[in-house]
Design a protein around this motif. Structure first.
Motif, short mmCIF file in Angstrom:
data_model
loop_
_atom_site.label_atom_id
_atom_site.label_comp_id
_atom_site.label_asym_id
_atom_site.label_seq_id
_atom_site.Cartn_x
_atom_site.Cartn_y
_atom_site.Cartn_z
N TYR A 120 -30.66 93.30 -58.56
CA TYR A 120 -30.41 92.44 -57.40
C TYR A 120 -31.18 91.13 -57.53
CZ TYR A 120 -28.11 96.40 -55.29
OH TYR A 120 -27.23 97.43 -55.06
N ASP A 121 -30.59 90.09 -56.94
CA ASP A 121 -31.21 88.77 -56.96
C ASP A 121 -32.06 88.51 -55.72
OD1 ASP A 121 -29.60 87.81 -59.30
OD2 ASP A 121 -27.96 88.10 -57.87
N ALA A 122 -31.72 89.18 -54.63
CA ALA A 122 -32.38 88.93 -53.35
C ALA A 122 -32.23 90.15 -52.47
CB ALA A 122 -31.76 87.70 -52.68
N GLY A 123 -33.00 90.16 -51.36
CA GLY A 123 -32.87 91.29 -50.46
C GLY A 123 -33.77 91.18 -49.26
N PHE A 124 -33.60 92.12 -48.36
CA PHE A 124 -34.39 92.22 -47.14
C PHE A 124 -35.38 93.37 -47.33
CE2 PHE A 124 -34.77 94.11 -42.77
CZ PHE A 124 -35.45 93.07 -42.18
N GLY A 125 -36.68 93.04 -47.31
CA GLY A 125 -37.66 94.09 -47.57
C GLY A 125 -39.04 93.71 -47.10
N ASP A 126 -40.00 94.54 -47.48
CA ASP A 126 -41.36 94.48 -46.95
C ASP A 126 -42.27 93.60 -47.80
OD1 ASP A 126 -43.67 95.14 -45.49
OD2 ASP A 126 -44.08 96.85 -46.80
N PRO A 146 -40.72 89.82 -56.87
CA PRO A 146 -40.02 88.81 -56.05
C PRO A 146 -40.95 88.11 -55.08
CG PRO A 146 -39.48 91.05 -55.34
CD PRO A 146 -40.25 91.18 -56.61
N VAL A 147 -40.47 87.04 -54.51
CA VAL A 147 -41.26 86.21 -53.60
C VAL A 147 -40.52 86.12 -52.26
CG1 VAL A 147 -42.24 83.91 -53.24
CG2 VAL A 147 -42.15 84.88 -55.55
N MET A 148 -41.27 86.24 -51.16
CA MET A 148 -40.67 86.08 -49.84
C MET A 148 -40.40 84.59 -49.60
SD MET A 148 -39.80 88.11 -47.30
CE MET A 148 -40.90 89.52 -47.13
N VAL A 149 -39.18 84.30 -49.14
CA VAL A 149 -38.82 82.91 -48.87
C VAL A 149 -38.41 82.67 -47.43
CG1 VAL A 149 -38.19 82.32 -51.25
CG2 VAL A 149 -36.46 83.35 -49.73
N TYR A 150 -38.23 83.75 -46.66
CA TYR A 150 -37.88 83.60 -45.25
C TYR A 150 -38.40 84.83 -44.51
CZ TYR A 150 -35.21 82.17 -41.12
OH TYR A 150 -34.84 81.74 -39.87
N GLY A 172 -34.72 101.67 -48.68
CA GLY A 172 -36.05 101.54 -48.12
C GLY A 172 -36.55 100.13 -48.35
N SER A 173 -37.33 99.62 -47.40
CA SER A 173 -37.76 98.22 -47.50
C SER A 173 -38.72 97.99 -48.65
CB SER A 173 -38.40 97.77 -46.18
OG SER A 173 -39.52 98.57 -45.87
N GLY A 174 -39.44 99.04 -49.07
CA GLY A 174 -40.29 98.92 -50.26
C GLY A 174 -39.45 98.93 -51.53
N ALA A 175 -38.37 99.70 -51.50
CA ALA A 175 -37.48 99.79 -52.67
C ALA A 175 -36.76 98.49 -52.94
CB ALA A 175 -36.48 100.93 -52.48
N VAL A 203 -24.56 86.08 -55.87
CA VAL A 203 -25.89 86.58 -55.52
C VAL A 203 -25.74 88.02 -55.07
CG1 VAL A 203 -27.87 86.37 -53.97
CG2 VAL A 203 -26.76 84.31 -54.86
N LYS A 204 -26.41 88.94 -55.75
CA LYS A 204 -26.41 90.34 -55.35
C LYS A 204 -27.58 90.58 -54.41
CE LYS A 204 -24.79 93.76 -56.99
NZ LYS A 204 -24.63 95.11 -57.59
N PHE A 205 -27.27 91.08 -53.22
CA PHE A 205 -28.25 91.20 -52.14
C PHE A 205 -28.35 92.64 -51.67
CE2 PHE A 205 -29.89 90.96 -47.89
CZ PHE A 205 -30.71 89.85 -47.85
N THR A 206 -29.58 93.15 -51.57
CA THR A 206 -29.78 94.51 -51.08
C THR A 206 -30.42 94.51 -49.70
OG1 THR A 206 -30.91 96.63 -51.46
CG2 THR A 206 -31.96 94.67 -52.37
N LEU A 207 -29.86 95.30 -48.80
CA LEU A 207 -30.48 95.51 -47.50
C LEU A 207 -31.70 96.39 -47.66
CD1 LEU A 207 -27.24 96.21 -45.40
CD2 LEU A 207 -28.52 94.06 -45.53
N GLY A 208 -32.46 96.55 -46.58
CA GLY A 208 -33.63 97.41 -46.65
C GLY A 208 -33.31 98.87 -46.45
N TRP A 209 -32.16 99.16 -45.85
CA TRP A 209 -31.81 100.55 -45.57
C TRP A 209 -30.32 100.61 -45.33
CZ3 TRP A 209 -33.62 104.87 -46.91
CH2 TRP A 209 -33.38 106.07 -46.22
#
Length: 343
Positions: free
Chosen positions: A79-85, A101-105, A66-69, A28-34
């Motif tokens: 990316y498959d998942a990430g932390f964002g807005d 994408p869809v928010m799951v948590y 950026g959380s929008g990015a 799983v490739k995961f991107t942070l928001g910043w």
């Protein structure tokens, strides 16, 4: 009887076994928001404590832009998942529902969007923002939500001069008096001021969007629709691991910062620990969280938030709450009790 041939074969199997196990993990490739921040701690704790591996996942974590990015990075397939807005999800779902994408948590159920002004500027109410020069970074949610904020509070947007600038210039220009107020993420700007040897509590005035009619949700963990469709077990595992790590972080921030440092040895540990605790105080802990548990949302509130974003941006379609947030993968409520204790 063990011959040289059987011993060699056994050794080969022993050496090969870890590789087999590694191959069995879902990548799983995961991107942070910043860039790396203390508030990202749950992802690093989930990695270091083996929660991702327990869920059959090999999660590769990259810094963000950026959380929008985060939304566009996932939509682009990198990316498959990430932390964002979540508000960026709403905007994209209005026009590209199949790709967004869809928010799951949901992690931050209070919005970090804010104006910040020097106390000496004389800006004491949001009405005082009219006739002033505001500094905003293009593309950030706070800057993009300015029209929504103005509309909700009957402010004349034409009377506000918006100056575009890079995010790292906002606090220096504010300190120097080149702008009267900045459109910021409070959790970012507060600590930028600290790092600039300012007292963000004594010498600055903060106006949180959430206190002025924009009762929006904010950042959380989102996944691609492709991952949900192709590997729902991986999504469930990802959510379970991050939920478990979030509970650990709430109980022990010192432990959490060790994981942050293991990911990025260049972080300022004292500042980032304060940032992590600030996130709990300002963005995470709330009466709503105590009611519904960590990771969830209230559908009626989310629906109102969607309507605000759609109206403010004049979006062509109003997405349903179910297009934006999917609670299918949440652990039972009893497993999502987050008890924060500063440590």
């Amino acid at each position: 009887m063990i011959t040289r041939r059987t011993a060699a074969a056994a050794l080969g199997l022993t050496l090969f076994a870890p590789h087999v196990r590694a191959q069995a993990l879902t990548s799983v490739k995961f991107t942070l928001g910043w860039k790396t921040q203390g508030s990202d701690a749950p992802y690093f704790v989930a990695r270091d404590k083996g929660y991702f591996r327990e869920a059959g996942l090999d999660v590769v974590i990259d810094q963000g832009e950026g959380s929008g990015a985060t939304v566009t990075r996932i939509m682009g397939g990198a990316y498959d998942a990430g932390f964002g807005d979540i508000n960026a999800i709403i905007q994209n779902a209005a026009t590209r529902p199949a790709d967004t994408p869809v928010m799951v948590y949901q992690m931050w159920n209070q919005p970090p969007f804010a104006f910040v002004a020097k106390t000496s500027s004389g800006i004491k109410t949001i009405r005082d923002l009219e006739g002033r020069t505001l500094g905003g970074a293009p593309g950030t949610p706070t800057t993009r939500l300015l029209p929504v904020f103005a509309k909700a509070n009957n402010l004349d947007l034409a009377k506000m001069k918006l100056t575009s600038m890079a995010p790292n210039l906002q606090e220096p220009m504010l300190i120097q008096g080149q702008i009267d107020a900045a459109l910021v993420f409070n959790i970012t700007s507060y600590f930028n001021l600290v790092l600039n040897r300012q007292d963000p509590d004594k010498d600055f005035t903060w106006f949180a969007f959430g206190d002025y009619g924009l009762d929006l949700y904010s950042n959380g963990m989102m996944v691609s629709q492709k991952l949900i469709r192709d590997n729902p077990r991986a999504v469930a595992g990802l959510v379970k691991a991050v939920n478990k790590a979030s509970i650990d972080v709430a109980a022990d921030q010192t432990m959490a910062m060790a994981s942050v440092q293991s990911y990025d040895g260049l972080v300022n540990i004292p500042v980032e620990k304060r940032r992590l605790q600030y996130a709990f105080d300002k963005l995470i802990m709330s009466p709503e969280l105590k009611e519904i548990g960590s990771g969830d949302v209230k559908d009626d509130r989310l629906t109102r938030a969607i309507d605000m974003v759609v109206t403010g941006y004049e979006l062509p379609r109003t997405p349903a709450a179910g297009e934006i947030f999917n609670r299918t993968f949440l652990p039972p409520r009893a497993e999502r009790e987050l008890a924060y204790k500063m440590s």
